[in-house]
Design an enzyme around this catalytic site. Structure first.
Site, PDB file in Angstrom:
ATOM      1  N   TYR A 250       0.890  -1.151   0.000  1.00  0.00           N
ATOM      2  CA  TYR A 250       0.000   0.000   0.000  1.00  0.00           C
ATOM      3  C   TYR A 250       0.932   1.205   0.000  1.00  0.00           C
ATOM      4  CZ  TYR A 250      -3.346  -3.414   1.961  1.00  0.00           C
ATOM      5  OH  TYR A 250      -4.124  -4.506   2.194  1.00  0.00           O
TER       6      TYR A 250
ATOM      7  N   CYS B 147       1.420   3.036   3.381  1.00  0.00           N
ATOM      8  CA  CYS B 147       1.637   2.200   4.564  1.00  0.00           C
ATOM      9  C   CYS B 147       3.032   2.444   5.129  1.00  0.00           C
ATOM     10  CB  CYS B 147       1.476   0.734   4.179  1.00  0.00           C
ATOM     11  SG  CYS B 147       2.121  -0.440   5.388  1.00  0.00           S
TER      12      CYS B 147
ATOM     13  N   PHE C 293       4.944   0.631   7.037  1.00  0.00           N
ATOM     14  CA  PHE C 293       5.827  -0.537   6.956  1.00  0.00           C
ATOM     15  C   PHE C 293       6.346  -0.742   5.534  1.00  0.00           C
ATOM     16  CE2 PHE C 293       3.054  -1.419  10.617  1.00  0.00           C
ATOM     17  CZ  PHE C 293       4.018  -1.535  11.606  1.00  0.00           C
ATOM     18  N   CYS C 294       5.495  -0.472   4.557  1.00  0.00           N
ATOM     19  CA  CYS C 294       5.944  -0.538   3.164  1.00  0.00           C
ATOM     20  C   CYS C 294       6.959   0.560   2.876  1.00  0.00           C
ATOM     21  CB  CYS C 294       4.756  -0.417   2.220  1.00  0.00           C
ATOM     22  SG  CYS C 294       3.528  -1.742   2.389  1.00  0.00           S
TER      23      CYS C 294
END
Length: 340
Positions: free
Chosen positions: A94, A97, A99-100
């Site tokens: 995403y 996001c 974490f991405c």
């Protein structure tokens, strides 16, 4: 390598800047085809009257060149050796996001080319092939890697096999990012209805964080989220209604996240986290010293989606994190993403 070419270019410029000390004629005065070439060059004093002796000029030239190379090396991307560079990297993500974004910061800093597949948070059809149903997922030369911290650990061992991953201070701050910092972000970007509207408007244009958060916090609202998937089939009035309904929904989500993570004052928590990180730097440019380490990249990655929202602007204006963030932007540089 890009960093070597940059260093060579800067070194050449540095050497060019000190050539007049040796009596060489600057290129513009040597016949450059411009209006400036019509102006007679200034007369240089005879060699015996020059203030800087040749030996001193040589020392200055060497010092400037060395300093320029050092500065270029400090800011250069850390691309791995060619024989260790992954050849086929695909990130399932995403866009907004955190974490991405951690994984992207690592890939960008190390100048590892990668492709991106944006995952639909409802159907997740793009990752139907995987048993792992979260993002990020990274495939590296056909191998599937999951969980942002594990992905980074594995990649780091592959591209820097001689580096030590047991640095306790670095590991502590990476855990702090995953267990504390990321949970402060959503309550801040959706803190008020106006900020929720700003964030919804921005992130809906840059990724699927809103929809993924709604799904994770309120699974029952999936039909409501699917209504957000407008692509020009709705009237202006319908789009307007969806935009404001989405902002209102995310405002409610932020309240639930605030309660879940025991946050009483969103901004105070964000400022405290930023100041805590600056204190950890202890006067260094980066936690890693002269260059970013994995903790630097993790903090930068999760903050990148909010930096130019109101919450991120407030954070920079009310804490001392701005200088570090700017250094990180310079160090990470342009994305190494392959545009298709």
């Amino acid at each position: 390598m890009r960093s070597l070419r940059s260093a060579q270019t800067l070194a050449f410029r540095s050497l060019s800047s000190v050539r007049p000390l040796h009596g060489a004629v600057p290129p513009a005065a040597a016949g450059a085809r411009s209006c400036a070439s019509l102006v007679p060059p200034p007369r240089l004093p005879p060699p015996s009257s020059r203030i800087v002796p040749p030996g001193v000029a040589g020392a200055v030239s060497f010092s400037l060149t060395f300093a320029t190379l050092a500065a270029a090396e400090a800011k250069a991307k850390e691309r791995p050796p060619t024989d260790l560079l992954p050849q086929n990297v695909v990130l399932y993500q995403y866009q907004a996001c955190p974490f991405c974004n951690k994984v992207r910061a690592f890939l960008d800093y190390h100048d590892i080319p990668y492709k991106v597949v944006e995952v639909n948070p409802l159907s997740k059809k793009e990752i139907k092939w995987s048993d792992y149903k979260k993002v990020p997922i990274l495939t590296v030369d056909g191998e599937q890697l999951v969980d942002s911290s594990d992905i980074i650990n594995i990649l780091q061992r592959r591209i820097r096999p001689d580096d030590d991953l047991t640095n306790e201070d670095e590991a502590k701050w990476r855990r702090w990012v995953d267990e504390h910092l990321v949970h402060i972000l959503s309550p801040n970007i959706y803190r008020t209805t106006s900020e929720a509207l700003e964030s919804f408007d921005y992130i809906s244009k840059h990724g699927n964080l809103i929809k993924s958060q709604l799904c994770s916090v309120y699974p029952s609202v999936n039909p409501f989220i699917s209504y957000f998937e407008f692509r020009g089939n709705f009237s202006f009035t319908e789009r307007f209604a969806v935009k404001y309904a989405g902002a209102a929904a995310m405002y409610m989500v932020s309240k639930k996240l605030k309660k879940k993570y025991n946050i009483t004052d969103e901004r105070a928590s964000l400022y405290e986290a930023a100041n805590t990180w600056v204190e950890a730097l202890d006067g260094r440019d980066f936690l890693g010293g002269s260059k970013p380490n994995l903790a630097d990249l993790a903090v930068f990655g999760v903050l990148r989606p909010i930096r130019y929202l109101r919450s991120g602007k407030d954070m920079v204006e009310n804490t001392k994190i701005g200088d570090w963030y700017q250094r990180m932007e310079d160090a990470v540089g342009e994305p190494s993403r392959i545009q298709e």
